[in-house]
Scaffold this motif. Structure first.
Motif, PDB file in Angstrom:
ATOM      1  N   UNK A  41       0.557  -1.145   0.053  1.00 28.80           N
ATOM      2  CA  UNK A  41       0.074   0.078  -0.113  1.00 28.80           C
ATOM      3  C   UNK A  41       0.939   1.363   0.107  1.00 28.80           C
ATOM      4  N   UNK A  56      12.365  14.073 -11.213  1.00 26.22           N
ATOM      5  CA  UNK A  56      12.451  13.143 -10.983  1.00 26.22           C
ATOM      6  C   UNK A  56      12.329  11.962 -11.535  1.00 26.22           C
ATOM      7  N   UNK A 103      -1.349  17.406  -5.376  1.00 24.56           N
ATOM      8  CA  UNK A 103      -1.886  16.690  -6.966  1.00 24.56           C
ATOM      9  C   UNK A 103      -3.351  16.450  -6.488  1.00 24.56           C
ATOM     10  N   UNK A 105      -5.011  13.302  -8.617  1.00 22.34           N
ATOM     11  CA  UNK A 105      -4.723  12.250  -9.217  1.00 22.34           C
ATOM     12  C   UNK A 105      -5.706  11.355  -9.957  1.00 22.34           C
TER      13      UNK A 105
ATOM     14  N   UNK B   2      10.923   4.650   4.595  1.00 16.97           N
ATOM     15  CA  UNK B   2       9.914   5.904   4.859  1.00 16.97           C
ATOM     16  C   UNK B   2       9.828   6.780   5.324  1.00 16.97           C
ATOM     17  N   UNK B  32       5.338  21.401   4.455  1.00 18.77           N
ATOM     18  CA  UNK B  32       4.221  20.978   3.764  1.00 18.77           C
ATOM     19  C   UNK B  32       3.673  19.387   4.306  1.00 18.77           C
ATOM     20  N   UNK B  34       0.028  17.266   3.782  1.00 18.37           N
ATOM     21  CA  UNK B  34      -1.520  17.433   3.143  1.00 18.37           C
ATOM     22  C   UNK B  34      -2.091  15.581   3.458  1.00 18.37           C
ATOM     23  N   UNK B  36      -5.152  13.410   2.011  1.00 15.25           N
ATOM     24  CA  UNK B  36      -6.304  12.599   0.669  1.00 15.25           C
ATOM     25  C   UNK B  36      -7.019  11.427   1.226  1.00 15.25           C
ATOM     26  N   UNK B  38      -9.284   8.389  -0.098  1.00 17.14           N
ATOM     27  CA  UNK B  38      -9.225   7.301  -1.358  1.00 17.14           C
ATOM     28  C   UNK B  38     -10.431   6.036  -0.892  1.00 17.14           C
ATOM     29  N   UNK B  44      -6.020   8.917  -4.877  1.00 23.43           N
ATOM     30  CA  UNK B  44      -7.739   9.400  -3.794  1.00 23.43           C
ATOM     31  C   UNK B  44      -7.417  11.029  -4.281  1.00 23.43           C
ATOM     32  N   UNK B  46      -7.454  15.412  -2.500  1.00 23.11           N
ATOM     33  CA  UNK B  46      -7.444  16.000  -1.820  1.00 23.11           C
ATOM     34  C   UNK B  46      -7.949  16.779  -0.227  1.00 23.11           C
ATOM     35  N   UNK B  49      -4.582  20.646   3.708  1.00 24.55           N
ATOM     36  CA  UNK B  49      -3.319  20.778   4.359  1.00 24.55           C
ATOM     37  C   UNK B  49      -3.286  21.842   5.687  1.00 24.55           C
ATOM     38  N   UNK B  89      -4.900   8.888   3.232  1.00 25.49           N
ATOM     39  CA  UNK B  89      -3.033   9.155   3.176  1.00 25.49           C
ATOM     40  C   UNK B  89      -2.598  10.611   4.104  1.00 25.49           C
ATOM     41  N   UNK B  97       8.466  20.732  -4.153  1.00 26.43           N
ATOM     42  CA  UNK B  97       9.392  19.717  -4.482  1.00 26.43           C
ATOM     43  C   UNK B  97       8.401  18.744  -4.371  1.00 26.43           C
ATOM     44  N   UNK B  98       8.851  17.568  -4.456  1.00 28.58           N
ATOM     45  CA  UNK B  98       8.004  16.249  -4.089  1.00 28.58           C
ATOM     46  C   UNK B  98       7.283  16.089  -3.210  1.00 28.58           C
ATOM     47  N   UNK B  99       5.696  14.792  -2.546  1.00 28.67           N
ATOM     48  CA  UNK B  99       6.059  14.772  -2.473  1.00 28.67           C
ATOM     49  C   UNK B  99       5.223  13.268  -1.507  1.00 28.67           C
ATOM     50  N   UNK B 101       3.973   9.931   0.871  1.00 28.97           N
ATOM     51  CA  UNK B 101       3.013   9.782   1.099  1.00 28.97           C
ATOM     52  C   UNK B 101       2.937   8.409   1.917  1.00 28.97           C
ATOM     53  N   UNK B 102       2.061   8.323   3.180  1.00 30.59           N
ATOM     54  CA  UNK B 102       2.588   7.355   3.720  1.00 30.59           C
ATOM     55  C   UNK B 102       1.454   6.033   3.309  1.00 30.59           C
ATOM     56  N   UNK B 103       1.402   4.688   4.067  1.00 35.91           N
ATOM     57  CA  UNK B 103       0.484   3.717   3.361  1.00 35.91           C
ATOM     58  C   UNK B 103      -0.768   3.961   3.758  1.00 35.91           C
TER      59      UNK B 103
END
Lengths: 114, 111
Positions: A41, A56, A103, A105, B2, B32, B34, B36, B38, B44, B46, B49, B89, B97-99, B101-103
């Motif tokens: 997940x 990236x 984002x 998705x 992680x 930052x 956020x 999400x 799902x 997912x 938003x 934030x 999430x 920059x990129x974010x 995510x957790x699981x």
């Protein structure tokens, strides 16, 4: 008028095949991403493109090659598919400087390699 | 490695009560954060934030709290509704920059 659309939604294929997943966004965003959600997940970033340029590229096998013909499209081509490639792949887009909205998705492509 | 962790894979809450979802991050440079939501077979979406200059952000029934010293954030949903049942999430990163995510935490709100 889906904001981020990816096709196909489901893809079942045999090991060794080559397949592509397409993604399109109509939000006018300048950055697009591919994420992989594996069996644990985790949502892990694979690639990010900003205005058609790769910005990236995480540790992803060379068998995965993104292609961005224009800033509204980011396709993912996978060569020589392996069992471990089975996952849900999400495309996303954003305006990089507008981090507060995060984002957007797509609905995901469930890839099953048999 | 992680960088964002959600240690509770699932949570069940009675309708009308408070749901509290937790998230921890490791990188003190993240500014930052956020959340999400799902639903099955969907991407997912938003939810809410918060930036590192705040410690709380509220949007209707949803409130996010940030504790920078503990590198911890939480999402509170009050009152919880059955339609809130989804996977949540947490994501964290530096602006521009990129974010990461957790699981995810699967929330079930019991009617």
């Amino acid at each position: 008028d889906t904001a981020v659309s990816q096709t196909p939604k489901y893809l079942v294929t045999q090991m060794g095949n080559d397949k592509s997943i397409k993604c399109e966004q109509n939000l006018g965003h300048d950055t697009m991403y591919w994420y992989k959600q594996d069996s644990k997940k985790f949502l892990k970033i694979m690639f990010s493109y900003n205005n058609k340029e790769l910005i990236i590229n995480e540790t992803v096998p060379n068998r995965f090659s993104p292609k961005s013909p224009d800033k509204a499209h980011l396709n993912l081509h996978i060569n020589s598919l392996e069992l471990g490639d089975s996952a849900v792949y999400f495309c996303a887009s954003s305006q990089v400087l507008q981090a507060n909205y995060g984002y957007t998705f797509g609905s995901g492509t469930r890839l099953t390699v048999v | 490695d992680q960088q964002v962790k959600q240690n509770s894979p699932s949570l069940s809450v009675q309708e009308g009560r408070i749901s509290i979802l937790n998230c921890d991050y490791t990188n003190s440079m993240f500014d930052y954060f956020l959340w999400y939501k799902k639903y099955p077979a969907e991407g997912p979406t938003f939810l809410i934030s918060i930036s590192s200059i705040k410690d709380k952000n509220e949007d209707g029934r949803f409130t996010v709290f940030l504790n920078k010293s503990a590198k911890h954030l939480s999402l509170h949903i009050v009152p919880s509704q059955p339609g809130d049942s989804a996977v949540y999430f947490c994501a964290a990163g530096r602006s521009g920059n990129q974010f990461y995510f957790g699981t995810g935490t699967s929330l079930t709100v019991i009617p």
